[in-house]
Design a protein around this motif. Structure first.
Motif, PDB file in Angstrom:
ATOM      1  N   GLU A 180     -23.672  38.141 107.644  1.00  0.00           N
ATOM      2  CA  GLU A 180     -22.497  37.562 108.738  1.00  0.00           C
ATOM      3  C   GLU A 180     -22.020  38.664 109.020  1.00  0.00           C
ATOM      4  N   SER A 227     -16.785  34.044 110.361  1.00  0.00           N
ATOM      5  CA  SER A 227     -17.332  34.529 111.340  1.00  0.00           C
ATOM      6  C   SER A 227     -17.358  33.973 112.687  1.00  0.00           C
ATOM      7  N   ALA A 259     -23.500  43.104 114.119  1.00  0.00           N
ATOM      8  CA  ALA A 259     -23.717  42.184 113.441  1.00  0.00           C
ATOM      9  C   ALA A 259     -24.530  41.060 114.647  1.00  0.00           C
ATOM     10  N   THR A 291     -27.495  38.984 114.973  1.00  0.00           N
ATOM     11  CA  THR A 291     -27.174  37.793 115.865  1.00  0.00           C
ATOM     12  C   THR A 291     -27.782  37.150 116.786  1.00  0.00           C
ATOM     13  N   ASP A 309     -18.875  41.028 109.330  1.00  0.00           N
ATOM     14  CA  ASP A 309     -17.512  41.135 108.025  1.00  0.00           C
ATOM     15  C   ASP A 309     -16.261  42.078 109.200  1.00  0.00           C
ATOM     16  N   THR A 330     -25.383  31.282 101.303  1.00  0.00           N
ATOM     17  CA  THR A 330     -26.604  30.738 102.510  1.00  0.00           C
ATOM     18  C   THR A 330     -26.551  29.231 102.970  1.00  0.00           C
ATOM     19  N   PHE A 356     -27.795  32.597 107.750  1.00  0.00           N
ATOM     20  CA  PHE A 356     -27.073  33.857 106.896  1.00  0.00           C
ATOM     21  C   PHE A 356     -26.449  34.284 106.235  1.00  0.00           C
ATOM     22  N   TYR A 357     -26.168  35.399 104.889  1.00  0.00           N
ATOM     23  CA  TYR A 357     -25.651  35.824 104.188  1.00  0.00           C
ATOM     24  C   TYR A 357     -24.303  36.396 103.772  1.00  0.00           C
ATOM     25  N   SER A 358     -23.959  36.415 102.731  1.00  0.00           N
ATOM     26  CA  SER A 358     -22.419  37.321 102.409  1.00  0.00           C
ATOM     27  C   SER A 358     -23.008  38.595 101.055  1.00  0.00           C
ATOM     28  N   THR A 370     -24.738  27.200 111.963  1.00  0.00           N
ATOM     29  CA  THR A 370     -25.519  27.803 110.377  1.00  0.00           C
ATOM     30  C   THR A 370     -24.915  29.381 110.001  1.00  0.00           C
ATOM     31  N   MET A 371     -23.205  29.870 110.892  1.00  0.00           N
ATOM     32  CA  MET A 371     -22.576  30.606 110.579  1.00  0.00           C
ATOM     33  C   MET A 371     -21.360  30.254 110.048  1.00  0.00           C
ATOM     34  N   SER A 372     -20.445  30.276 108.927  1.00  0.00           N
ATOM     35  CA  SER A 372     -19.321  30.432 108.498  1.00  0.00           C
ATOM     36  C   SER A 372     -18.400  30.204 109.734  1.00  0.00           C
TER      37      SER A 372
END
Length: 682
Positions: free
Chosen positions: A395, A615, A406, A410, A397, A2, A238-240, A610-612
């Motif tokens: 996040e 993603s 998602a 978001t 996928d 995160t 965000f998390y995975s 914040t987001m990868s």
């Protein structure tokens, strides 16, 4: 992993003014509302914990004793909120009467269903000489259906949590209120702690809403006037994987926290809510059993402290836990409970003053719901200097369906963040810069004072108003347009930032000409929302709304990396006004400049942090794949702007212009002619 990037962080002066009472025992918001007690239709917009219930008591007593009304009927969304209108000895604090509800007339405490004995009781009350009744929205709806609207003549109907009402024909309460207003024989006081009444759906029809006199008490006034709470942080993270595995990255066991786990139907949920709660216990520490008195779960965390956790998710213990959370100790003892875990409860009307962190997993149903959840953490309490709201979102996928869902979540989270920035800011009052403009009494124009040769920014800390001069700004002409610019800009901005195509293009369209959003898209939203305004007033509202949104965003951007807040000793909130002043000083502020700013550019910068990266690319690719050519509707809007351009410049926009916006207007005008020739317009 995160990533923690707060999208909004605001600090306040903490001057105690909003908690001080006058000689009649009224706090500032209540005094402001009481001044309008003679209005037949009154709308009170005020944050949670600002004292709306008591404000209503003062107004209702005056209507009953001095304005000739027979009875007052208080309508609340759910039974638990009925307790907000219990007896109050108001005369002990200086008022001329006490608030009293006969126990038999608080139908929130009565047994039976909403559509049974309670409706009958309401009928008996109407025929009695007693003065006050409290019931739920549901009981009131059924009573109006059974008895009709005429039996309520010459009475006050007060609707608490007014955002539950809607102009949608399927919303019975909204339809009944429309009937009452059409008959014009009752007084109505409507109260809401949410600034987005009905979210994207109007609460009342425009002609009904225009009948209401509005009292607004802003979040800025409320929080600036608190005694203890100095800072509020709002962020989406965000998390995975499973949220329960990552939750400790945002959940601090030392903070008093309400955790709202996701709906079992959402993609964030495993579908097994009991196991998710148990998983949170395991992540926190070692389960020690349940407290025999309260039923709270006991969990020992590293370091030896035993947390008391109220589990409102497990239906087997819900009743007992709810009872424990109603205990007096909830208000008086900070250490009575440490964490509350809920699914659909502990939101609207739930009062735990010690709550420092509202942590929500997954996007909620609406902005209104988010505002209500944030309100759980913004109570003032001794020793509580900071509060925060966290929205934990999965996040995207690889699965296409999940990606689409998602992305929607978001975009909604970003919209909520943008809206909360507007809600938490002071109130902007925009005025056109003219040769005759001068300083206004009560406003501070900074160290150098008022400069007649440039646009100025004035601050009145007492009222929480910021006055900003803008070259070329259109002024509202009608009373209704003026009301919208004064009271409803956040409502307009809510419609805009929630518009999916607007936010998608603003975030991910690299070829975007900002005026397509700020002029065309927002202009259309205002036309649809306020069809009774003439073209000039619609344009004035549009300009005021985009100025409020873009100036807040630009101020935030200019202050990126600058901290006006010392973690241990928060200072008064000067950051926003410093950012606005800096922006105004650098630019010769005019409405064309404001229209040329993409309102979502700063939100994209936060999203990128914040987001990868993978993603973010995936989201951008999905949205780009949906992009369409000009629609007939957009072409028509652009043609209108092209005609305005010709009126002002004496020529049509050129397709070969170096100015991207002029080029876009020319394309739109050409497309409009083509669509018209093809018979695409009625």
């Amino acid at each position: 992993m995160t990533k923690i990037v707060p999208s909004v962080s605001v600090s306040y002066a903490s001057n105690g003014s909003s908690t001080k009472s006058n000689a009649l025992g009224m706090r500032p918001m209540q005094e402001r509302a009481y001044e309008r007690r003679g209005e037949q239709y009154l709308l009170i917009k005020s944050p949670p914990a600002s004292g709306k219930s008591r404000a209503l008591m003062f107004i209702a007593l005056d209507k009953l004793h001095n304005q000739g009304l027979k009875q007052a009927i208080i309508v609340v969304p759910e039974k638990s909120i009925g307790s907000s209108f219990n007896d109050e000895p108001l005369s002990n604090f200086g008022f001329w009467a006490d608030w009293h509800v006969e126990p038999k007339w608080n139908l929130c405490n009565a047994p039976g269903s909403d559509n049974g004995g309670k409706v009958k009781s309401l009928g008996v009350f109407l025929a009695s000489d007693d003065k006050v009744l409290v019931c739920t929205h549901a009981t009131f709806r059924f009573a109006v259906e059974q008895f009709g609207v005429t039996v309520f003549d010459d009475r006050l109907v007060a609707v608490d949590e007014f955002h539950h009402v809607s102009a949608n024909p399927d919303n019975k309460l909204g339809a009944h209120l429309g009937e009452f207003i059409a008959r014009d024989k009752v007084h109505i006081v409507a109260m809401t702690g949410s600034y987005f009444r009905g979210d994207a759906e109007a609460v009342l029809a425009p002609h009904d809403e225009s009948r209401f006199d509005t009292v607004t008490y802003t979040y800025y006034e409320q929080l600036n006037g608190y005694e203890y709470l100095k800072q509020l942080d709002i962020g989406y993270y965000f998390y995975s994987g499973s949220y329960a595995d990552d939750i400790l990255k945002v959940l601090n066991p030392a903070e008093k926290t309400i955790v709202h786990i996701p709906s079992v139907n959402s993609r964030e949920s495993s579908g097994q809510k009991i196991k998710e709660v148990e998983h949170i216990f395991e992540e926190l520490g070692e389960w020690q059993g349940a407290d025999p008195v309260t039923g709270f779960q006991l969990v020992k965390i590293p370091g030896g402290k035993v947390l008391k956790i109220a589990d409102l998710v497990d239906p087997a213990h819900q009743g007992r836990i709810q009872e424990s959370l109603r205990a007096l100790s909830m208000k008086t003892d900070r250490d009575y409970v440490d964490i509350i875990i809920a699914l659909g409860m502990a939101k609207e009307g739930f009062d735990w003053i010690w709550c420092e962190h509202a942590l929500t997993v997954g996007y909620r149903n609406s902005l209104t719901e988010i505002v209500q959840i944030i309100g759980r953490a913004t109570r003032d309490a001794p020793g509580k200097t900071r509060a925060r709201f966290t929205n934990l979102i999965a996040e995207p996928d690889a699965a296409e369906q999940a990606v689409t869902e998602a992305i929607n979540d978001t975009l909604k989270a970003i919209a909520a963040s943008l809206l909360m920035e507007q809600v938490l800011a002071p109130r902007f009052e925009f005025t056109p810069k003219k040769p005759t403009s001068g300083p206004q009494e009560g406003f501070d124009y900074g160290e150098e004072g008022y400069d007649p040769d440039k646009c100025n920014v004035g601050v009145n800390e007492e009222t929480g108003k910021y006055q900003i001069e803008i070259n070329g700004l259109a002024e509202p002409k009608s009373e209704e347009a003026n009301r919208i610019c004064q009271e409803d800009l956040n409502e307009v901005i809510a419609s805009f930032v929630q518009d999916k195509s607007a936010i998608e293009r603003g975030l991910f369209d690299e070829e975007l000409v900002p005026e397509e959003l700020t002029q065309v898209h927002l202009g259309k939203i205002i036309k649809d929302r306020y069809p009774n305004l003439d073209e000039e007033d619609q344009e004035a509202v549009r300009q005021h709304a985009i100025a409020a949104l873009n100036l807040t965003q630009q101020a935030k951007q200019l202050l990126e990396g600058e901290s006006t807040v010392d973690t241990n000793d928060p200072k008064p909130n000067t950051a926003l006004i410093a950012g606005v002043r800096k922006f105004v000083n650098v630019h010769d502020l005019d409405i064309d400049l404001i229209d040329r700013i993409n309102p979502f550019s700063e939100a994209y910068a936060i999203l990128a942090k914040t987001m990868s990266e993978d993603s973010l690319k995936q989201v951008a690719a999905v949205i780009s794949g949906k992009r369409t050519n000009l629609t007939p509707e957009d072409a028509k809007e652009l043609a209108v702007r092209a005609f305005k351009f010709k009126r002002e410049r004496g020529r049509l926009p050129s397709i070969s212009s170096q100015d991207a916006w002029e080029q876009r207007m020319a394309e739109g005008a050409a497309a409009f002619v083509r669509f018209k020739d093809e018979g695409r317009y009625d």
